[in-house]
Design an enzyme around this catalytic site. Structure first.
Site, mmCIF file in Angstrom:
data_model
loop_
_atom_site.group_PDB
_atom_site.id
_atom_site.type_symbol
_atom_site.label_atom_id
_atom_site.label_comp_id
_atom_site.label_asym_id
_atom_site.label_seq_id
_atom_site.Cartn_x
_atom_site.Cartn_y
_atom_site.Cartn_z
ATOM 1 N N ARG A 153 37.560 35.702 51.464
ATOM 2 C CA ARG A 153 37.697 36.608 50.333
ATOM 3 C C ARG A 153 38.087 37.989 50.843
ATOM 4 N NH1 ARG A 153 38.414 32.901 47.828
ATOM 5 N NH2 ARG A 153 37.288 31.995 46.057
ATOM 6 N N GLU A 163 44.043 42.151 45.722
ATOM 7 C CA GLU A 163 45.189 41.246 45.624
ATOM 8 C C GLU A 163 45.599 40.903 44.201
ATOM 9 O OE1 GLU A 163 43.583 36.757 45.997
ATOM 10 O OE2 GLU A 163 43.294 37.949 47.798
#
Length: 332
Positions: free
Chosen positions: A236, A265
């Protein structure tokens, strides 16, 4: 009548894999291109289920909208669930996920990042296409005999360790719940984070994102690492403080970084931004380093993984409406 599914953040590969697998289930699926957020949650009105991916924004406000509009189940088609407010969902709406769709796919991508960075294959590829066959600046190192530190030893971490062990690497591992039987069988040693940071030539992250692991890799932890360490993250994005990583790359404390995830992201990954200027200064800076590879959260992206994601997601939904135990439920 069959349950209705509002399917958000749809890409062509999602639609193909789910429609094929849905032939066995017969759900009514309506596909939407955008990811779920407070701005479009009303689209789920009339649906029994919302099916979402990693970039969905399911906070308390979104959950309120879903519940008000009759949605009974949030079906994540991914392993992570940190983007869902589980406390707000408790006793109001069920949440299920796909905990392990293809650990081999992610482990293999992890290895690909390591090898590409080490042997500078990305740079060699660009050079030879322009007729430059010089070896200057392309020297790598043998991974045999080097030490890899694996943080998080679930299914993915275990496969990564087995692959690297088969290449002759020494393995250090860290996990809050160590699998000592696996370690003894495979010649792997569990240790402290400080020792792992100190002794590892390559550090690879495979732990979940929690309050305890957020920004696990930061200035303080990087300071404890070897000069020129390689850091790989296929877990992550927020496991790494990207600003601190950039400073360490500039100082050459970190020699290589392979990132399949990025902490911000959701604004960029899975979309084509090649015709616009990237206005995220941190991401733009990362992309300037020739010893950094950023891939677009694609470690999972294999035919086998997509098929398993579709199967597990639809089975989770079927189990919910059949009143069966939800083996993949997540709750606060």
């Amino acid at each position: 009548m069959k349950p209705k599914i509002a399917f958000f953040d749809t890409k062509s590969h999602d639609k193909a894999s789910f429609l094929e697998k849905n032939q066995q289930y017969g759900f009514e699926i309506k596909f939407y291109k955008s990811h779920l957020s407070k701005d479009n949650a009303i689209l789920a009105k009339g649906a029994d289920v919302v099916c979402i991916f990693v970039n969905a924004e399911v906070d308390a406000e979104v959950i309120d909208i879903l519940v008000e509009n009759g949605v009974k189940l949030i079906a994540l088609r991914c392993a992570g669930y940190n983007n869902v407010d589980l406390k707000a969902a408790k006793n109001r709406i069920k949440v299920v996920r796909v905990p392990a769709y293809s650990p081999h796919s992610i482990a293999e991508h992890t290895l690909a990042l390591m090898l590409t960075l080490n042997r500078k294959i990305h740079r060699a590829y660009n050079r030879t296409r322009e007729g430059n066959f010089s070896l200057e600046g392309l020297m790598g190192f043998e991974m045999k005999g080097k030490t890899a530190g694996i943080i998080g030893t679930g299914k993915i971490g275990k496969i990564v360790m087995q692959i690297l062990k088969s290449m002759g690497m020494n393995i250090l591992a860290y996990d809050l719940h160590p699998d000592t039987e696996f370690a003894e069988k495979n010649g792997i040693r569990y240790t402290t984070l400080d020792e792992l940071y100190r002794d590892s030539d390559i550090i690879s992250l495979h732990c979940p994102l929690t309050k305890e692991t957020e920004y696990l890799i930061n200035k303080d932890s990087i300071d404890k690492m070897k000069e020129g360490v390689m850091i790989i993250n296929t877990g992550r994005g927020k496991l790494i403080n990207t600003k601190d990583l950039i400073e360490a790359l500039k100082d050459k404390k970190v020699g290589y970084a392979g990132l399949d995830v990025y902490e911000e992201e959701s604004d960029y990954f899975y979309e084509d931004h090649s015709d616009v200027v990237i206005d995220d200064d941190i991401l733009a800076r990362l992309l300037t380093f020739n010893n950094v590879i950023v891939t677009s959260h694609q470690a999972f992206f294999t035919k086998e993984a997509l098929a398993e994601i579709a199967r597990t997601t639809l089975q989770n939904i079927q189990d919910f409406f059949d009143g069966k135990p939800l083996v993949n439920e997540v709750s606060a």
